[in-house]
Scaffold this active site. Structure first.
Site, short mmCIF file in Angstrom:
data_model
loop_
_atom_site.label_atom_id
_atom_site.label_comp_id
_atom_site.label_asym_id
_atom_site.label_seq_id
_atom_site.Cartn_x
_atom_site.Cartn_y
_atom_site.Cartn_z
N ARG A 52 0.84 -1.21 0.00
CA ARG A 52 0.00 0.00 0.00
C ARG A 52 0.87 1.26 0.00
O ARG A 52 0.55 2.25 -0.67
CB ARG A 52 -0.96 -0.01 1.20
CG ARG A 52 -2.00 1.09 1.14
CD ARG A 52 -3.09 0.93 2.18
NE ARG A 52 -2.59 1.10 3.55
CZ ARG A 52 -3.35 1.00 4.64
NH1 ARG A 52 -4.64 0.71 4.53
NH2 ARG A 52 -2.84 1.18 5.83
N LYS A 151 -2.37 7.19 1.30
CA LYS A 151 -2.08 7.59 2.69
C LYS A 151 -0.98 8.64 2.61
O LYS A 151 0.21 8.33 2.71
CB LYS A 151 -1.65 6.38 3.52
CG LYS A 151 -2.85 5.60 4.05
CD LYS A 151 -2.45 4.51 5.02
CE LYS A 151 -2.06 5.02 6.37
NZ LYS A 151 -3.18 5.51 7.18
N GLU A 184 -16.02 6.84 6.41
CA GLU A 184 -15.19 6.15 7.41
C GLU A 184 -15.03 7.07 8.61
O GLU A 184 -15.69 8.12 8.68
CB GLU A 184 -13.84 5.78 6.81
CG GLU A 184 -13.04 6.97 6.28
CD GLU A 184 -11.70 6.56 5.70
OE1 GLU A 184 -11.19 5.49 6.02
OE2 GLU A 184 -11.15 7.36 4.92
N1 PMP Z 1 -9.15 5.14 7.54
C1 PMP Z 1 -8.22 6.08 7.74
C2 PMP Z 1 -8.50 7.46 7.32
C3 PMP Z 1 -7.00 5.75 8.35
O1 PMP Z 1 -6.07 6.67 8.55
C4 PMP Z 1 -6.78 4.42 8.76
C5 PMP Z 1 -5.50 4.06 9.47
N2 PMP Z 1 -4.47 3.86 8.57
C6 PMP Z 1 -7.77 3.46 8.52
C7 PMP Z 1 -8.94 3.86 7.90
C8 PMP Z 1 -7.58 2.04 8.91
O2 PMP Z 1 -6.67 1.41 8.04
P1 PMP Z 1 -5.72 0.24 8.52
O3 PMP Z 1 -6.62 -0.85 9.01
O4 PMP Z 1 -4.97 -0.16 7.29
O5 PMP Z 1 -4.86 0.76 9.60
#
Ligand code: PMP
Length: 292
Positions: A52, A151, A184
């Site tokens: 990622r 990200k 989210e």
């Molecule tokens: N949404 C956002 C905006 C985030 O920053 C994160 C954390 N990285 C997540 C969802 C959860 O993703 P992950 O399970 O890959 O940590």
């Protein structure tokens, strides 16, 4: 012993790990990052996180000066030098040092930073009691503005939402997309359970494809729980039987109240707790092993 930080191929004491004020990661939030966890000397979903990271970099046309194999080695080396068996790992790749203009072509080499440290989680009792959250006014970034799949170091969209949540006395908040549908939370994905089936918004809603999200969907499928990626309204959230959030730092955390509406009976749900339990088993069993 001082915490050691990986910076461009070398290990520095925490106090000495410094980058230039001309780094575009600082000047413009131009760069990408990942948050990863290790549990009992096993790095959870390491390859997925590294993939990622490189995908985020590819989209913003940022050349990471080392390959994925070298990145994985650098992460493991940083854990080992710090003798950390259980850690939160932050990998940051910035555009590097440039001039005061925007042009990323002026930045000759990307800066790579790897920080490994102990994680500050939500207090343990919240996993038994459940979180109370709210919906905030800041809308999640449009994919054709800054795609939430990237990200990037520019996390102001989420930070604005976090400020709105904390101003109102809440630790986490639901962000809607420009259509008013659930995207989210500020740093977590969201799931609901209705009639024993699992629902979470698809990527097209402005939802980051969370690695914990994918892991939980896999667990649910194995447990023969029907899972759906579907558009969700606040009404559907309010009337869910159970609700929970997922993320690398938060893991799986139950939510019991949204915008003053009780979710289900106001206690963490049975299915949520069984998914949390299974997730905890997997993180201690699966992963890339290292020795400290
Ligand atoms: N949404 C956002 C905006 C985030 O920053 C994160 C954390 N990285 C997540 C969802 C959860 O993703 P992950 O399970 O890959 O940590």
């Amino acid at each position: 012993m001082s915490l050691k930080i990986y910076l461009d191929g070398k290990m520095f004491n925490k106090e000495d790990a410094k980058i230039s004020v001309f780094d575009h990661g600082l000047l413009y939030g131009d760069g990408v990052f990942e948050g990863i966890r290790s549990y009992s000397s096993l790095v959870f979903k390491l390859n997925e996180h590294v993939d990622r990271l490189y995908e985020s970099a590819h989209t913003i046309m940022l050349q990471i000066p080392i390959n994925k194999k070298q990145m994985i080695k650098a992460i493991i080396d940083t854990l080992k030098i710090n003798k950390l068996k259980d850690a939160y790992i932050r990998v940051v790749v910035t555009r590097g040092v440039g001039d005061l203009g925007l042009d990323p072509r002026k930045c000759k080499v990307a800066t790579i930073i790897i920080i490994t440290d102990n994680i500050v989680l939500y207090p343990k009792e919240l996993y038994q009691k459940g979180l109370e959250i709210i919906t905030v006014p800041t809308v999640r970034n449009l994919a054709n503005a800054i795609d939430p799949q990237v990200k990037s170091l520019n996390y102001l969209n989420n930070i604005m939402a976090k400020i709105e949540a904390t101003n109102s006395g809440y630790q986490e908040a639901i962000m809607l997309n420009s259509m008013g549908l659930v995207a989210e939370c500020t740093g977590d994905n969201i799931f609901l359970i209705k009639n024993k089936q699992l629902y979470t918004p698809p990527q097209s809603m402005g939802t980051l494809r969370g690695i914990t999200r994918d892991a939980v969907m896999e667990i649910a499928k194995k447990a023969k729980i029907k899972t759906h990626e579907s558009m969700l309204t606040r009404h559907e959230v309010f009337n869910a039987d159970e609700l929970f959030l997922t993320g690398t730092a938060a893991e799986v955390i139950p939510v019991v109240k949204v915008d003053s509406r009780l979710i289900g009976d106001g206690k963490p749900g049975k299915i949520t707790l069984s998914l949390l339990n299974e997730f905890n088993k997997i993180t201690r069993k699966d992963g890339v092993k290292y020795t400290v």
